[in-house]
Design an enzyme around this catalytic site. Structure first.
Site, PDB file in Angstrom:
ATOM      1  N   ASP A  26       0.848  -1.261   0.044  1.00  0.00           N
ATOM      2  CA  ASP A  26      -0.118  -0.125  -0.203  1.00  0.00           C
ATOM      3  C   ASP A  26       0.891   1.190  -0.066  1.00  0.00           C
ATOM      4  OD1 ASP A  26      -1.940   1.811   0.786  1.00  0.00           O
ATOM      5  OD2 ASP A  26      -1.892   1.385   2.798  1.00  0.00           O
ATOM      6  N   ASP A  34      -1.501  -1.384  -4.236  1.00  0.00           N
ATOM      7  CA  ASP A  34      -1.593  -0.647  -5.078  1.00  0.00           C
ATOM      8  C   ASP A  34      -0.496  -0.798  -6.329  1.00  0.00           C
ATOM      9  OD1 ASP A  34       0.336   1.237  -4.323  1.00  0.00           O
ATOM     10  OD2 ASP A  34      -1.349   1.938  -3.040  1.00  0.00           O
ATOM     11  N   ASP A 206      -8.748 -16.347 -17.017  1.00  0.00           N
ATOM     12  CA  ASP A 206      -9.472 -16.628 -15.747  1.00  0.00           C
ATOM     13  C   ASP A 206     -10.697 -17.639 -16.488  1.00  0.00           C
ATOM     14  OD1 ASP A 206     -10.455 -15.955 -13.208  1.00  0.00           O
ATOM     15  OD2 ASP A 206     -12.515 -15.620 -14.152  1.00  0.00           O
ATOM     16  N   GLU A 275      -6.625 -20.434 -16.610  1.00  0.00           N
ATOM     17  CA  GLU A 275      -7.196 -21.152 -15.490  1.00  0.00           C
ATOM     18  C   GLU A 275      -7.987 -22.219 -15.948  1.00  0.00           C
ATOM     19  OE1 GLU A 275      -9.257 -20.525 -11.440  1.00  0.00           O
ATOM     20  OE2 GLU A 275      -9.796 -19.422 -13.143  1.00  0.00           O
TER      21      GLU A 275
HETATM   22  C1  NOJ Z   1     -11.367 -17.739 -10.841  1.00  0.00           C
HETATM   23  C2  NOJ Z   1     -10.332 -16.683 -10.074  1.00  0.00           C
HETATM   24  O1  NOJ Z   1      -9.222 -17.173  -9.690  1.00  0.00           O
HETATM   25  C3  NOJ Z   1     -11.370 -16.680  -8.768  1.00  0.00           C
HETATM   26  O2  NOJ Z   1     -10.619 -15.917  -7.842  1.00  0.00           O
HETATM   27  C4  NOJ Z   1     -12.724 -15.799  -9.155  1.00  0.00           C
HETATM   28  O3  NOJ Z   1     -13.453 -15.689  -8.222  1.00  0.00           O
HETATM   29  C5  NOJ Z   1     -13.325 -16.792 -10.350  1.00  0.00           C
HETATM   30  N1  NOJ Z   1     -12.505 -17.198 -11.142  1.00  0.00           N
HETATM   31  C6  NOJ Z   1     -14.460 -15.670 -11.162  1.00  0.00           C
HETATM   32  O4  NOJ Z   1     -13.692 -14.856 -12.013  1.00  0.00           O
END
Ligand code: NOJ
Length: 543
Positions: A26, A34, A206, A275
């Site tokens: 921070d 940040d 994501d 992911e």
């Molecule tokens: C996976 C992300 O790693 C997680 O933190 C998030 O809540 C969900 N996708 C939704 O975007």
């Protein structure tokens, strides 16, 4: 398990360090990290610690309902984190230090405050209506199908104004984009170009596999006990369904082939990691395509593996068997969604876990704070903030997202001494922090430093093949990494008690999780309970 030779791209040789921006540094005195804070701490990242790349979790403008994974503008910076100029300065500093930066890209859903969604929900015939997934209710008024939100409850929210449901695989504040609409793909790919033009080195995508669903919106079947896997995280009611229709439709691969072409149009080895929580190895490995889709899907298989030599070996071998010959593996032991590894595997195994992560064949990602051995921080009920945990008790992720601990004393170097951070520090923060650990040879941080330096000095640990050793005590995992004439042997003792292993003549100790051990005898060595060792096995021709 082939050895690669010649040029290896940075994302194959490098170690990635994940930074959760709210929790790193921070600089404004508001208890929230940040972007200038990250810039300030790059010396720690590149020199003190010694990693090669950072992945920064979302910093886009966002209502922060899911702490940034609800994006309201893909081409900006939330004022809480700074400005675009701050990002450009960070990127410039990153590159001056010869680090790389990967940013989070959230394609499955936007925030419900994103202008695209506001337009989409304004009327049934708005030009952006079809940018999201709208369906009529069933004749009894119920949701269009039985799909569930990962965060609990139905994945559909009724919109009174237009009389239809919209899909949200996560929170209702995170409506899913309709990736079957080419205009959505074009607009989202433009957001990639925005950051590629600025110079980012890649993206963490994501829930990448969620973007394509069954176009017929077929119900998911009930899960049977055999479809579950006891070694993966229990997601509560969500696990009652087999999620075969609400994500991972095979059409997703064509999208990633096109996405790859966007990246490949740029010079400099731009990189994409998805992911992808898919536990069928072949389905998972399909995201590599023929080297023309994602550079890699994240490999979470060790996150919820039992801390057990056989279980870990089985998962590494399964991965090595599953991936295409030219594909590069990767390993993750923690992130902002999982309990801290020192708590999951046991604090006594935090050092051995570091050795495992940094010596297996493939790209390792370290989650900030794991290098300090941080434990999951217990968060009192009134301070819990994660929407998942608030909806499904027990699944909260706040405990792994607490601020980085730089020093002892109030504020712990993260924020001003009189400021309350957005999440509390653990009780052990005066003991487990960068300042204290740097002067303690036996600390987890010093072990990570030694490991990261050793990795740089031993090409076999980066580019070598991996072969498991047999005929070891049951609780010991052993493998050899080989590159050219260089061999490096790793032993990890999963037991709490000592275990003997045989050594080749001339073997020399390179590193032990116990810094006090400086040599090994000849012929054999006794690994202490929970100890991991890295050994130069000596000249193979001497045997
Ligand atoms: C996976 C992300 O790693 C997680 O933190 C998030 O809540 C969900 N996708 C939704 O975007």
């Amino acid at each position: 398990m082939t050895a690669e030779s010649g040029h290896l791209e940075w994302w194959k040789t490098g170690v990635v360090y994940q930074i959760y921006p709210r929790s790193f540094q921070d600089t404004k005195g508001n208890g929230i990290g940040d972007l200038p804070g990250i810039t300030e701490r790059l010396g720690y990242v590149s020199e003190t610690l010694g990693v090669d790349a950072i992945w920064i979790s979302p910093f886009y403008p966002s209502p922060m309902v899911d702490f940034g994974y609800d994006v309201a503008d893909y081409t900006g910076v939330d004022p809480m984190f700074g400005t675009l100029d701050d990002f450009d300065r960070l990127l410039c500093e990153v590159h001056t230090r010869e680090l790389r930066v990967i940013i989070d890209w959230v394609p499955n859903h936007t925030s419900d405050r994103h202008p695209w969604f506001l337009e989409s929900k304004s009327s049934r015939n708005n030009p952006r209506r079809d940018w999201y997934v709208w369906r009529d209710p069933k004749s009894d008024g119920s949701p269009p199908n039985n799909w569930q939100s990962v965060f609990g409850g139905p994945a559909w929210e009724f919109d009174e104004h237009t009389g239809q449901f919209y899909l949200h695989s996560f929170l209702k504040e995170q409506p899913d984009l309709n990736w079957r609409n080419p205009a959505v793909e074009a607009a989202m790919f433009d957001t990639l170009r925005f950051w590629l033009d600025r110079g980012v080195d890649g993206f963490r995508i994501d829930v990448a596999h969620f973007i394509m669903k069954d176009p017929e919106f077929t119900d998911n079947p009930r899960a049977t006990p055999s479809t579950g896997d006891a070694d993966f995280k229990d997601l509560g009611d969500y696990d009652a369904w087999e999620h075969i229709n609400d994500k991972g439709h095979p059409d997703v691969h064509a999208v990633f082939r096109r996405l790859r072409r966007v990246l490949d149009d740029y010079d400099g080895d731009r990189f994409a990691v998805g992911e992808i929580h898919v536990f069928d190895w072949d389905e998972w490995a399909a995201y590599y395509g023929d080297g023309d889709e994602l550079h890699m899907p994240f490999n979470f298989s060790l996150v919820w593996a039992a801390w057990d030599a056989k279980a870990i070996r089985a998962r590494v071998e399964a991965l090595e068997d599953a991936i295409p010959a030219a594909a590069w593996p990767n390993y993750v032991l923690g992130n902002h969604d999982e309990q801290r590894l020192a708590t999951r595997f046991g604090p006594e195994n935090a050092g051995a876990a570091a050795v495992l992560l940094l010596t297996l064949r493939g790209q390792p990602t370290i989650y900030y704070g794991d290098e300090l051995g941080l434990r999951e921080t217990p968060i009192p009920a009134e301070q819990q903030q994660d929407p998942w945990g608030l909806r499904v008790p027990g699944l909260g992720r706040d405990g792994c997202r607490t601020p980085m601990v730089w020093t002892s004393g109030d504020g712990h170097g993260f924020t001003d001494p009189d400021v309350e951070p957005w999440l509390p520090f653990g009780d052990d923060a005066d003991m487990r922090n960068v300042e204290t650990e740097l002067v303690d040879e036996g600390s987890t941080l010093m072990l990570y430093r030694r490991m990261l330096r050793l990795r740089k000095a031993r090409p076999s640990l980066v580019a070598g093949t991996i072969e498991f050793l047999d005929d070891l005590p049951e609780d010991v995992l052993g493998f050899v990494r080989t590159h050219g004439d260089e061999r490096t042997v790793v032993f990890i003792n999963f037991a709490d008690e000592a275990r003997p292993v045989d050594l080749e003549p001339g073997a020399a100790l390179l590193l032990s999780t116990d810094h006090r051990r400086t040599t090994i005898g000849s012929g054999s060595v006794s690994l202490a309970g929970n100890e991991a060792m890295i050994i130069d096995p000596g000249d193979p021709h001497v045997v």
